[in-house]
Each structure stands twice: as structure tokens, then as C-alpha cells.
Write an enzyme that holds these catalytic residues in place. Structure first.
Site, PDB file in Angstrom:
ATOM      1  N   LYS A 107       0.903  -1.028  -0.278  1.00  0.00           N
ATOM      2  CA  LYS A 107       0.119  -0.116   0.349  1.00  0.00           C
ATOM      3  C   LYS A 107       0.959   1.137   0.100  1.00  0.00           C
ATOM      4  O   LYS A 107       1.444   1.275   0.626  1.00  0.00           O
ATOM      5  CB  LYS A 107      -1.083  -0.231   1.197  1.00  0.00           C
TER       6      LYS A 107
HETATM    7  P1  NAD Z   1     -12.858   8.971  -2.453  1.00  0.00           P
HETATM    8  O1  NAD Z   1     -11.664   9.421  -2.649  1.00  0.00           O
HETATM    9  O2  NAD Z   1     -13.637   8.162  -4.105  1.00  0.00           O
HETATM   10  O3  NAD Z   1     -14.430   8.650  -1.951  1.00  0.00           O
HETATM   11  C1  NAD Z   1     -14.245   9.125   0.318  1.00  0.00           C
HETATM   12  C2  NAD Z   1     -15.436   8.940   0.381  1.00  0.00           C
HETATM   13  O4  NAD Z   1     -15.458   9.513   1.493  1.00  0.00           O
HETATM   14  C3  NAD Z   1     -15.764  10.767  -0.435  1.00  0.00           C
HETATM   15  O5  NAD Z   1     -17.004  10.709  -1.242  1.00  0.00           O
HETATM   16  C4  NAD Z   1     -15.913  11.372   0.876  1.00  0.00           C
HETATM   17  O6  NAD Z   1     -15.890  12.715   0.110  1.00  0.00           O
HETATM   18  C5  NAD Z   1     -16.055  11.004   1.842  1.00  0.00           C
HETATM   19  N1  NAD Z   1     -15.138  10.636   3.286  1.00  0.00           N
HETATM   20  C6  NAD Z   1     -14.693  11.188   3.196  1.00  0.00           C
HETATM   21  N2  NAD Z   1     -14.096  12.167   5.167  1.00  0.00           N
HETATM   22  C7  NAD Z   1     -15.792  11.443   5.421  1.00  0.00           C
HETATM   23  C8  NAD Z   1     -15.793  11.480   6.575  1.00  0.00           C
HETATM   24  N3  NAD Z   1     -15.595  12.178   7.837  1.00  0.00           N
HETATM   25  N4  NAD Z   1     -17.491  10.928   6.696  1.00  0.00           N
HETATM   26  C9  NAD Z   1     -18.000  11.158   5.475  1.00  0.00           C
HETATM   27  N5  NAD Z   1     -17.202  10.882   4.181  1.00  0.00           N
HETATM   28  C10 NAD Z   1     -16.334  11.308   4.135  1.00  0.00           C
HETATM   29  O7  NAD Z   1     -11.737   7.093  -1.624  1.00  0.00           O
HETATM   30  P2  NAD Z   1     -13.104   5.763  -2.318  1.00  0.00           P
HETATM   31  O8  NAD Z   1     -11.398   5.179  -3.290  1.00  0.00           O
HETATM   32  O9  NAD Z   1     -14.354   5.268  -2.945  1.00  0.00           O
HETATM   33  O10 NAD Z   1     -12.391   4.667  -1.040  1.00  0.00           O
HETATM   34  C11 NAD Z   1     -13.583   4.670   0.424  1.00  0.00           C
HETATM   35  C12 NAD Z   1     -12.808   3.250   1.161  1.00  0.00           C
HETATM   36  O11 NAD Z   1     -12.720   2.211   0.072  1.00  0.00           O
HETATM   37  C13 NAD Z   1     -11.047   3.919   1.543  1.00  0.00           C
HETATM   38  O12 NAD Z   1     -10.836   2.787   2.675  1.00  0.00           O
HETATM   39  C14 NAD Z   1     -10.742   2.467   0.808  1.00  0.00           C
HETATM   40  O13 NAD Z   1      -9.148   2.199   1.038  1.00  0.00           O
HETATM   41  C15 NAD Z   1     -11.806   1.706   0.295  1.00  0.00           C
HETATM   42  N6  NAD Z   1     -11.115   0.884  -0.942  1.00  0.00           N
HETATM   43  C16 NAD Z   1     -11.442   1.493  -2.644  1.00  0.00           C
HETATM   44  C17 NAD Z   1     -10.485   1.005  -3.470  1.00  0.00           C
HETATM   45  C18 NAD Z   1     -10.762   1.583  -4.474  1.00  0.00           C
HETATM   46  O14 NAD Z   1     -11.223   0.892  -5.227  1.00  0.00           O
HETATM   47  N7  NAD Z   1     -11.131   3.470  -4.942  1.00  0.00           N
HETATM   48  C19 NAD Z   1     -10.849  -0.061  -3.437  1.00  0.00           C
HETATM   49  C20 NAD Z   1     -10.539  -0.736  -2.098  1.00  0.00           C
HETATM   50  C21 NAD Z   1     -10.998   0.346  -0.952  1.00  0.00           C
END
Ligand code: NAD
Length: 476
Positions: A107
């Protein structure tokens, strides 16, 4: 009695690992070898922006190299630190193992608030960070392959791929150095929505099993189930969209960084997303009550709670007030180890992160294979498949004419049957299959062993066992 201390994210992952390892018969040395993070590289670099040099701090952590390349996203967030990337790298090891993606775990992260920079500045910063990692083989198609995560998207992945290609002009496989790229830069159809789609497939598979639903106090199908989602970013938006549009679930709450929306009659996910894109948050969205203290909505009554924003949001402090029957951990590490205990005692069923959000790495695996094979999935067989289907349809139509109006093929059947599978259909099929098989591996352990209290412990047991087998095969 002294109040219970909340462990750090990495300690939380280790505690969950330990709980599963205690049920296994691993040699003590091997247990330690699997748990520890192999290496974490910290880089500080300067970029000239707005007339001054700004210094940034980034990390790339490699948890386990029992298989190579190692795989794991790069996140851009002010919360990034060594503890966090190590926890996330460990989760990647277990996740890849659970869904049988042939990778070790890794990561990366850059401590930055991407909202403070324009696109050109972000490109300079991303390329410089990538340069630092590439020159140390911490980005490399056969050793270490990043993907998008919080705060990054296909745009950043395209910059990274291009940076690698500039530094390795004769590497024919250079595009495989990173996944989650745009389609026109070596990406794969269906990657952007893959994690959210995987969350949907995970929910569908859970709802196929009567006994599992009964353990959560749920019955029936996803149709009409009340869902609350935290974070309407890449993962949360796609999960909420697919569950509501395709499975009939009712999204009653959406929690964002600037508060939460709640409407017991259901929210229009697409309309909320459009509002966020144009207004920067959920504040002011019509057709729903807005609460400034967003976390309060985590505690509203619902059937399914989907934390999809970040880690450590359900803690010792609020776990006992959670009112959901099922929690699907779309984010990584949203529930701390202590909160996990409280929720289990309350009878809440948790579909763990290492499984629930594995759709992203699964489709990344398909993209990596596509890049190495230099051909789009379905390109060779699609038209052949269509012409064979046409043969059957023509023959049925010939018989149909002979039999008069007794029966005939509906146009809808013909249209669907005649269409050969292209890349998107194959990606969805591969993802659905992966999510079903991994769930079944977990649930078999969960339901068949009295000493396995939940799906998370079952998931760890399945994946640690495979990692251990892989180390043993190497003679360790
Ligand atoms: P992203 O940046 O696209 O979205 C995150 C969202 O959370 C944003 O809309 C942001 O405004 C919101 N946010 C931020 N702070 C917040 C808070 N305090 N309360 C509520 N919402 C809040 O990120 P993502 O890619 O969707 O990732 C989200 C989670 O999923 C992370 O834990 C990431 O590790 C996990 N994840 C992502 C992927 C991927 O393919 N993108 C894969 C596996 C796991």
C-alpha cells in the site's frame, strides 16, 4: 475500571489476525513472519509550486512478498502515516489471498489534501512521487503494482503509467506497472466501478443464503432493505447506485464529510452524487433532512450499514449505539477491534473489508493480465460465439416455421442470446464468480466451526492458511 484503549489501525489489524491465528496450528515463527510488515519506505521530496518549494511526505509499504508482484492502492489524504499504510498493506495481503488474486500485499500513500491543488499541480506532485517510487522498483510490473484508493483515481494512475514508461522506454510490459488506468491508457472496462460492484455482488451472495440471513435477523431479498452509506466517493457511490437501481434497496441515509442526509422514504443516489459534484458536499441538498454531525446517522436504524469512506469510524465509543443488522465494510478498517467485539455481542453480522471491497483488486488483476497479454478480453472469441449462437437461433426459427404459431423465440431472448461477451461482460462475470466463491469459502468455515465466531475470523483463517501454504512451498 480503566476505560478500554482504542488500538491504532495497524494494531487493530494485528489483533484480528491474532484472534484467527490462535485457532490455527501455525509454527510460531511462521505466524510472526506472516503478521509483520516486510518493509516501509518513506520519501520526502520537494516540488516547486506557486513560487516556492513545497515538501511532501509519502510512503510505500510492502507487507508480504509470498507472491509477486505485491499489490495495493495509493491514497492521497492528510491522514496518511506509516501506521496506516502498514495496516492497509497487511489487509491487501489477506484480501488478495482470499479472492485468489496472485499477489502479495502492499500500500502507498501521500500526505496531501488533493482539494488544495489544481490539476497541473497535482500532476507535478504525482509524477514526482511516482519517480521516487519507480527508481527504487516500488512501482514495477513484476514487483509492485499500485492502484487507485482514497483521493486518487484513473487520472493519477495514467500519470504514474506514463512516468514509468518514460523511465523504462524499452519495457514492453510497462502498462502493467499500475492498474485502474483509463481505458485509453491501458485500463479495463468496469474497473472504475469494480469495488462498488463487488460490494453489490457480496450483498447478493449473502442474501442467497438463508442461514446467514437468519444470523443477522434478516429475511427475503435485498428489495426494500434500508441502507445507510458513509462516503459517496468511488466505492460508496457505485455500491449505493447498484444496490438501489438494480436490487431495489432503499438508501435512507448518506453520510459525507460535511454532514449527512436522511430520508426514510429513500434518497435518489444519482441526484445526491450530482449535488456533491457541483456543490462540494451534501449541504443544501433538497428532499432530505441534513444533519451537520454526520456520524449521528451511522446510528440510525437500518438493515444494512455500508461504511465506504475511511477507517476507524465505528469505535468503542459508538459501537453499542449502532442499529444495523448487517454491516458491509466497503472501506478498509472502518470498525476497530474493540468495536468489532461489541457488535458481535449485539448480534450484528459483519461482512469484512478484506472480502467486501475486494472487487477492486480482482478487476485490477484482470487489467494486469490484459496488459501483459496485450489483448482485450473477448477480442478473439466474441464474433465466433455470436455466429455459433446465430446457427442455433436460425435452426430454431426453421423449426418454428414448420410448427406454425405453436411457439416462437421472443425478440428479447434473441437479442440477449445472440450477443457475444465483450470485455465488460467478461469482467463482470469474472468478478461475480470471484465474489461468490470467496464468500462460500468464508461461510463454510464460519458455519462449520463452533470456535469461529464471525465472518471476519473465517476470512482470516482462509487467507492466512493460503499464505502459509505459499511460504511453506518456498521452503520457509
Ligand atoms: P474516494 O476518495 O473516492 O471517496 C471517499 C469519500 O468519503 C469522499 O466522497 C469523501 O468526501 C468522503 N469522506 C471523507 N471524509 C469523510 C467523513 N469524515 N465522513 C463521511 N465521508 C467522508 O475514496 P474511495 O476510493 O471510494 O475509497 C473509500 C474507501 O474504500 C477507503 O477506505 C479505501 O481504502 C477503500 N477501498 C477503495 C478501493 C477503490 O478501488 N477505490 C478498493 C478497495 C477499498
Amino acid at each position: 475500571m480503566a476505560p478500554r484503549q482504542e488500538p491504532s489501525f495497524r494494531e487493530s489489524v494485528d489483533l484480528m489476525f491474532n484472534r484467527a491465528a490462535a485457532l490455527m496450528d501455525l509454527p510460531p515463527g511462521l505466524e510472526e513472519k506472516i503478521r509483520v510488515c516486510n518493509a516501509t519506505y518513506t520519501v520526502r521530496f520537494g516540488v516547486r509550486l506557486r513560487g516556492t518549494i513545497q515538501t511532501f511526505t509519502g510512503y510505500r509499504s510492502v507487507h508480504s512478498e509470498h507472491m509477486e508482484p505485491v499489490k495495493g492502492g495509493i491514497r492521497f489524504s492528510m491522514g496518511v502515516n506509516q501506521d496506516e499504510v502498514e495496516a492497509l498493506a497487511a489487509l491487501m495481503t489477506y484480501k488478495c489471498s482470499l479472492v485468489e488474486a496472485p499477489f502479495g500485499g502492499s500500500k502507498g500513500g501521500l500526505r496531501i489534501d488533493p482539494r488544495q491543488y489544481d490539476e497541473h499541480e497535482l500532476e507535478l506532485i504525482t509524477r514526482r512521487f511516482a519517480y521516487e517510487l519507480i527508481k527504487r522498483d516500488l512501482i514495477n510490473p513484476s514487483q509492485n503494482v499500485p492502484a487507485p484508493d482514497m483521493g486518487t483515481s484513473e487520472r493519477e494512475m495514467a500519470w504514474i503509467a506514463d512516468q514509468y514508461a518514460r523511465m523504462h522506454t524499452t519495457d514492453i510490459n510497462s502498462r502493467a506497472c499500475v492498474t485502474g488506468k483509463p481505458l485509453n491508457a491501458g485500463g479495463i472496462a468496469g474497473r472504475v466501478e469494480a469495488t462498488g460492484r463487488g460490494v453489490q455482488y457480496a450483498a447478493q451472495e449473502f442474501f442467497r443464503h438463508q442461514e446467514d440471513k437468519a444470523r443477522a435477523g434478516l429475511q427475503g431479498t435485498l428489495d426494500g432493505k434500508r441502507v445507510i452509506v458513509q462516503g459517496l466517493g468511488n466505492v460508496g457511490y457505485h455500491a449505493a447506485k447498484f444496490l438501489s437501481e438494480l436490487d431495489g434497496a432503499k438508501v435512507t441515509g448518506i453520510i459525507e464529510h460535511d454532514g449527512a442526509l436522511f430520508n426514510p422514504a429513500g434518497l435518489d443516489v444519482e441526484a445526491v452524487r450530482n449535488w456533491i459534484v457541483s456543490h462540494g458536499g451534501v449541504t443544501g441538498f433538497p428532499d432530505a433532512a441534513h444533519t451537520a454531525k454526520g456520524t449521528a446517522v451511522l446510528e440510525e436504524e437500518c438493515d444494512i450499514l455500508i461504511p465506504a469512506a475511511m477507517e476507524g469510524v465505528i469505535t468503542l465509543e459508538n459501537a453499542h449505539r449502532i442499529n444495523a443488522k448487517l454491516i458491509i465494510e466497503a472501506a478498509n478498517g472502518p470498525i476497530t477491534a474493540g468495536a468489532d467485539d461489541i457488535l458481535r455481542e449485539k448480534g450484528v453480522v459483519i461482512i469484512p473489508d478484506m472480502y467486501a471491497n475486494a472487487g477492486g483488486v480482482t478487476v485490477s488483476y484482470f487489467e494486469w493480465v490484459k496488459n501483459l497479454s496485450h489483448i482485450r478480453f473477448g477480442r478473439m472469441q466474441r464474433r465466433d460465439e455470436e455466429s455459433r449462437h446465430q446457427l442455433i437461433v436460425s435452426e430454431l426459427e426453421r423449426l418454428d416455421q414448420k410448427m406454425g404459431d405453436a411457439w416462437s423465440l421472443t425478440p428479447a431472448f434473441k437479442e440477449k442470446y445472440l450477443r457475444g461477451a465483450g470485455e465488460l461482460e467478461l469482467v463482470r462475470s469474472g468478478l461475480d464468480d470471484t465474489m461468490r466463491i470467496a464468500y462460500q469459502a468464508m461461510r463454510e468455515v464460519w458455519l462449520s466451526r463452533d470456535d469461529v465466531p464471525d465472518l471476519r475470523t473465517a476470512a482470516y483463517l482462509v487467507s492466512i492458511d493460503r499464505v502459509a501454504a505459499s511460504y511453506r512451498a518456498k521452503g520457509l
